[in-house]
Design an enzyme around this catalytic site. Structure first.
Site, PDB file in Angstrom:
ATOM      1  CG  ASP A 118      -0.401  -0.274   2.501  1.00 44.72           C
ATOM      2  OD1 ASP A 118       0.820  -0.528   2.571  1.00 44.72           O
ATOM      3  OD2 ASP A 118      -1.141  -0.231   3.500  1.00 44.72           O
ATOM      4  CB  THR A 141       2.649  -7.055   1.625  1.00 48.10           C
ATOM      5  OG1 THR A 141       2.773  -7.119   3.044  1.00 48.10           O
ATOM      6  CG2 THR A 141       1.176  -7.091   1.282  1.00 48.10           C
ATOM      7  CG  ASP A 143       3.016  -7.144   6.511  1.00 46.82           C
ATOM      8  OD1 ASP A 143       3.759  -8.004   7.003  1.00 46.82           O
ATOM      9  OD2 ASP A 143       3.373  -5.965   6.327  1.00 46.82           O
ATOM     10  CD  GLU A 238       6.066  -7.165  12.763  1.00 48.84           C
ATOM     11  OE1 GLU A 238       7.270  -7.288  12.987  1.00 48.84           O
ATOM     12  OE2 GLU A 238       5.617  -6.755  11.659  1.00 48.84           O
ATOM     13  NE  ARG A 279      15.229 -21.512  27.307  1.00 48.77           N
ATOM     14  CZ  ARG A 279      15.107 -21.553  28.630  1.00 48.77           C
ATOM     15  NH1 ARG A 279      14.110 -20.906  29.231  1.00 48.77           N
ATOM     16  NH2 ARG A 279      15.952 -22.240  29.361  1.00 48.77           N
TER      17      ARG A 279
HETATM   18  O1  F6P Z   1       5.759  -5.111   5.642  1.00 44.81           O
HETATM   19  C1  F6P Z   1       6.607  -6.216   5.606  1.00 44.81           C
HETATM   20  C2  F6P Z   1       7.423  -6.327   6.854  1.00 44.81           C
HETATM   21  O2  F6P Z   1       8.206  -7.509   6.771  1.00 44.81           O
HETATM   22  C3  F6P Z   1       6.624  -6.304   8.152  1.00 44.81           C
HETATM   23  O3  F6P Z   1       5.999  -7.529   8.418  1.00 44.81           O
HETATM   24  C4  F6P Z   1       7.692  -5.897   9.122  1.00 44.81           C
HETATM   25  O4  F6P Z   1       7.131  -5.257  10.242  1.00 44.81           O
HETATM   26  C5  F6P Z   1       8.552  -4.937   8.337  1.00 44.81           C
HETATM   27  O5  F6P Z   1       8.324  -5.222   6.970  1.00 44.81           O
HETATM   28  C6  F6P Z   1      10.026  -5.012   8.608  1.00 44.81           C
HETATM   29  O6  F6P Z   1      10.660  -3.992   7.914  1.00 44.81           O
HETATM   30  P1  F6P Z   1      12.239  -3.923   7.657  1.00 44.81           P
HETATM   31  O7  F6P Z   1      12.562  -4.881   6.554  1.00 44.81           O
HETATM   32  O8  F6P Z   1      12.483  -2.519   7.298  1.00 44.81           O
HETATM   33  O9  F6P Z   1      12.907  -4.349   8.942  1.00 44.81           O
END
Ligand code: F6P
Length: 361
Positions: A118, A141, A143, A238, A279
């Site tokens: 996006d 993506t 995501d 995350e 862990r």
């Molecule tokens: O948008 C894809 C993504 O991998 C997310 O899942 C993650 O939060 C982010 O990019 C990580 O970004 P970078 O590669 O800049 O660490």
């Protein structure tokens, strides 16, 4: 055959598995079906900022062989440097969009295919409008949060990597009677966590869309123990927040913030609440760098072919999308506007609950 064209292609935003498969598909369709020339622009819009403009001609010899299987992107990419507010060395920001438009014009392109998410699409659309150039988008993506498409390139592979991690964590969890917490990516959408949690047999899945309580998680882990099982698997997305509602982020060079660290927080809280040995594994970029799954290769190939056909038909400002077992195209502005997080009444949430997975609520 349509009139000979010269089209550009670039990858933008975070990389994922399947980008090279998209590039391959675009070159195959453009060269074999239409006899066009394809120029691959290097490092997203960065290649258009440099002088000379950084690109390579992509023909069948460049994309055959290993391309379908290769992770990453042969063109390079970036998820920094908005050309409308470009970060300069002295700490200021500068509008460099005219330089990018100038670079695009130097290449004499008839149309551009942008492979992005996006954020990238919003920038590319703004550039296309300002520079008066024709553009088609291909969604990628891990995501899977882009609107109007059921899947984006890279998502399936990322889920596969997370499931494999759970497959590897389960035996060691059982051997040591531990609670294993796996932190996965996904930004503000819990798709990876939910899908991996279901397919990987997790007991608890925490996603940003559903507020949780540690008591509920502890209750689930105690229930698992009561059945005689000595271990549990917990997946945490995350962007899940701490009890006081803050997201856990890390600071990187240039003041950039990225999610990371909520797994440790949840692991500690579970240990306190249940007495279990925990862990934590943070999967991170491992989810992005793998060979693409067969499903991602298929989606990438179908998207690439359709994107070239759109250009042949003179249909622009569209994003190719997956819908109901096929490829369609949708207005790119609508896709950007419709952020797709996990639907609380959707099939995945229903499935997880039906399996007895605790979503922490
Ligand atoms: O948008 C894809 C993504 O991998 C997310 O899942 C993650 O939060 C982010 O990019 C990580 O970004 P970078 O590669 O800049 O660490």
């Amino acid at each position: 055959m349509t009139a000979a064209k010269r089209i550009g292609i670039l990858t933008s935003g975070g990389d994922c598995a399947g980008l090279n498969a998209v590039i391959r598909a675009v070159v195959h369709r453009a060269v074999l079906t239409y006899g066009w020339q394809v120029l691959g622009i290097k490092e997203g819009t960065q290649g258009l900022l440099q002088r000379p403009v950084q690109y390579q001609v992509l023909d069948l010899p460049q994309v055959d062989g290993n391309m379908m299987r290769m992770g990453g992107t042969i063109l390079g990419t970036t998820n920094r440097g908005d050309p409308f507010a470009y970060p300069m060395a002295d700490g200021t920001q500068k509008d460099r969009s005219d330089e990018i438009i100038g670079g695009y014009r130097e290449l004499g392109l008839d149309a551009l295919i942008g492979i992005g998410g996006d954020g990238s699409f919003a920038i590319l659309k703004k550039l296309a409008d300002k520079g008066g150039f024709q553009m088609v988008g291909i969604p990628k993506t891990i995501d899977n949060d882009l609107g109007l498409t059921e899947v984006s390139v890279g998502y399936d592979t990322a889920v596969g990597v997370a499931v494999e991690a759970l497959d590897r964590l389960q035996p060691t969890a059982a051997s040591h009677a531990r609670v294993m917490v796996l932190e996965v990516m996904g930004r503000d959408a819990g798709h990876i966590a939910l899908a991996a949690g279901i397919a990987g047999g997790a007991d608890v899945v925490l996603i940003p869309e559903i507020p949780y309580s540690i008591e509920k998680i502890a209750q689930k882990i105690k229930q698992v123990r009561a059945t005689g099982r000595n271990f549990a698997l917990v997946v945490v997305s995350e962007a899940v927040k701490t009890a006081d509602g803050t997201g856990v982020q890390k600071l990187f060079q240039g003041g950039q913030k990225r999610y990371g660290g909520i797994g440790d927080y949840i692991g500690e809280k579970i240990a306190e609440a249940t007495g279990a040995e925990t862990r934590v594994t943070v999967l991170g970029h491992v989810q992005r760098g793998s060979m693409p799954s067969p499903r991602d290769r298929l989606v990438a190939s179908a998207f690439g072919v359709h994107a070239v056909d759109l250009i042949a038909e003179g249909k622009f400002d569209r994003m190719v999308a997956w819908s109901d077992r096929g490829v369609i195209d949708v207005p790119i502005t609508e896709a950007i506007a419709k952020y797709a997080c996990v639907e609380l009444d959707g099939a995945m949430v229903k499935t997880a609950r039906g399996l007895g997975i605790s979503l922490g609520d």
